[in-house]
Design a protein around this motif. Sequence first.
Motif, short mmCIF file in Angstrom:
data_model
loop_
_atom_site.label_atom_id
_atom_site.label_comp_id
_atom_site.label_asym_id
_atom_site.label_seq_id
_atom_site.Cartn_x
_atom_site.Cartn_y
_atom_site.Cartn_z
N MET A 155 -4.47 -8.63 -3.65
CA MET A 155 -5.42 -8.21 -2.64
C MET A 155 -5.00 -8.80 -1.30
O MET A 155 -4.64 -9.97 -1.22
CB MET A 155 -6.81 -8.65 -3.03
N ILE A 156 -5.04 -7.98 -0.28
CA ILE A 156 -4.74 -8.42 1.08
C ILE A 156 -6.06 -8.80 1.74
O ILE A 156 -7.00 -8.00 1.76
CB ILE A 156 -4.02 -7.32 1.86
N GLU A 157 -6.13 -10.00 2.27
CA GLU A 157 -7.40 -10.51 2.82
C GLU A 157 -7.24 -10.93 4.27
O GLU A 157 -6.16 -11.33 4.70
CB GLU A 157 -7.87 -11.69 1.99
N GLU A 158 -8.34 -10.82 5.01
CA GLU A 158 -8.38 -11.22 6.41
C GLU A 158 -9.74 -11.85 6.70
O GLU A 158 -10.77 -11.35 6.26
CB GLU A 158 -8.18 -9.98 7.30
N GLN A 159 -9.72 -12.95 7.42
CA GLN A 159 -10.96 -13.62 7.83
C GLN A 159 -11.61 -12.85 8.97
O GLN A 159 -10.92 -12.27 9.80
CB GLN A 159 -10.65 -15.04 8.31
N GLY A 160 -12.92 -12.85 8.99
CA GLY A 160 -13.65 -12.16 10.05
C GLY A 160 -15.02 -12.75 10.25
O GLY A 160 -15.43 -13.68 9.55
N ARG A 161 -15.74 -12.18 11.23
CA ARG A 161 -17.08 -12.64 11.57
C ARG A 161 -17.98 -11.42 11.70
O ARG A 161 -17.60 -10.43 12.32
CB ARG A 161 -17.04 -13.40 12.89
N TRP B 278 -20.52 -4.68 10.14
CA TRP B 278 -19.43 -4.57 11.10
C TRP B 278 -18.82 -5.95 11.24
O TRP B 278 -19.52 -6.91 11.56
CB TRP B 278 -19.93 -4.05 12.44
N VAL B 279 -17.52 -6.04 10.99
CA VAL B 279 -16.82 -7.31 10.99
C VAL B 279 -15.76 -7.29 12.08
O VAL B 279 -15.01 -6.32 12.21
CB VAL B 279 -16.16 -7.58 9.62
N GLU B 280 -15.69 -8.37 12.84
CA GLU B 280 -14.68 -8.52 13.89
C GLU B 280 -13.60 -9.47 13.39
O GLU B 280 -13.90 -10.57 12.93
CB GLU B 280 -15.33 -9.08 15.15
N THR B 281 -12.35 -9.02 13.45
CA THR B 281 -11.23 -9.86 13.04
C THR B 281 -10.34 -10.12 14.23
O THR B 281 -10.37 -9.38 15.21
CB THR B 281 -10.40 -9.19 11.92
N LEU B 282 -9.53 -11.15 14.14
CA LEU B 282 -8.60 -11.51 15.20
C LEU B 282 -7.20 -11.18 14.72
O LEU B 282 -6.72 -11.73 13.73
CB LEU B 282 -8.71 -12.99 15.53
N THR C 140 -12.26 -4.30 14.94
CA THR C 140 -13.58 -4.14 14.35
C THR C 140 -13.46 -3.28 13.10
O THR C 140 -12.82 -2.23 13.13
CB THR C 140 -14.54 -3.47 15.36
N ILE C 141 -14.06 -3.74 12.03
CA ILE C 141 -14.00 -3.06 10.74
C ILE C 141 -15.42 -2.78 10.27
O ILE C 141 -16.29 -3.64 10.34
CB ILE C 141 -13.30 -3.95 9.69
N ARG C 142 -15.64 -1.57 9.77
CA ARG C 142 -16.91 -1.22 9.14
C ARG C 142 -16.71 -1.35 7.64
O ARG C 142 -15.88 -0.66 7.07
CB ARG C 142 -17.30 0.20 9.50
N SER D 137 -19.34 -15.95 8.63
CA SER D 137 -17.90 -15.83 8.41
C SER D 137 -17.68 -15.16 7.05
O SER D 137 -18.29 -15.55 6.06
CB SER D 137 -17.26 -17.21 8.43
N VAL D 138 -16.81 -14.13 7.02
CA VAL D 138 -16.56 -13.38 5.80
C VAL D 138 -15.06 -13.19 5.62
O VAL D 138 -14.27 -13.39 6.54
CB VAL D 138 -17.26 -12.00 5.83
N VAL D 139 -14.68 -12.78 4.42
CA VAL D 139 -13.30 -12.42 4.11
C VAL D 139 -13.30 -10.95 3.69
O VAL D 139 -13.99 -10.57 2.75
CB VAL D 139 -12.72 -13.30 2.98
N VAL D 140 -12.55 -10.12 4.42
CA VAL D 140 -12.44 -8.70 4.13
C VAL D 140 -11.17 -8.50 3.31
O VAL D 140 -10.11 -9.01 3.69
CB VAL D 140 -12.38 -7.87 5.43
N GLY D 141 -11.26 -7.78 2.20
CA GLY D 141 -10.10 -7.57 1.34
C GLY D 141 -9.86 -6.11 1.06
O GLY D 141 -10.79 -5.31 1.01
N ILE D 142 -8.58 -5.75 0.88
CA ILE D 142 -8.21 -4.41 0.48
C ILE D 142 -7.17 -4.53 -0.63
O ILE D 142 -6.26 -5.35 -0.55
CB ILE D 142 -7.67 -3.57 1.67
N ARG D 143 -7.33 -3.72 -1.68
CA ARG D 143 -6.40 -3.76 -2.80
C ARG D 143 -5.06 -3.16 -2.37
O ARG D 143 -5.00 -2.24 -1.57
CB ARG D 143 -6.96 -2.98 -3.98
N GLU D 144 -3.97 -3.66 -2.96
CA GLU D 144 -2.63 -3.19 -2.60
C GLU D 144 -2.42 -1.74 -2.96
O GLU D 144 -1.79 -1.00 -2.20
CB GLU D 144 -1.55 -4.04 -3.29
N ASP D 145 -2.98 -1.27 -4.09
CA ASP D 145 -2.78 0.13 -4.47
C ASP D 145 -3.46 1.09 -3.49
O ASP D 145 -2.94 2.17 -3.21
CB ASP D 145 -3.26 0.37 -5.90
#
Length: 96
Positions: free
Chosen positions: A1-7, A17-21, A51-53, A65-73
């Motif tokens: 899983m690819i993850e990114e920190q956000g707020r 709605w999450v804002e990432t840097l 910005t991610i929905r 603070s949250v972690v947004v993840g997307i599966r590799e497939d």
Amino acid sequence: MIEEQGRVIALEPGVVWVETLRKSTCSGCAAKNGCGQGLMDRLGVRERRGTIRALSDLQLQVGDSVVVGIREDVLLRGAFLVYLLPLLMLFAAALL
């Protein structure tokens, strides 16, 4: 899983709605001159906010603070649809 920190910046029913840097990776890459990210870095577009929905059933508040993840497939399937499918269609059209 690819993850990114956000707020969390906004809330809707079932959606946040999450804002990432966005960070540049050009400091450790050997292909700086042949890369679009390197060009954007030279133009001064370095750390921009994205910005991610995202769908969520969690009880979150604005500012969490949250972690947004997307599966590799899912990422590979999206890359296939965006890049490889049009190329295959181009070759099919050229053959016809």
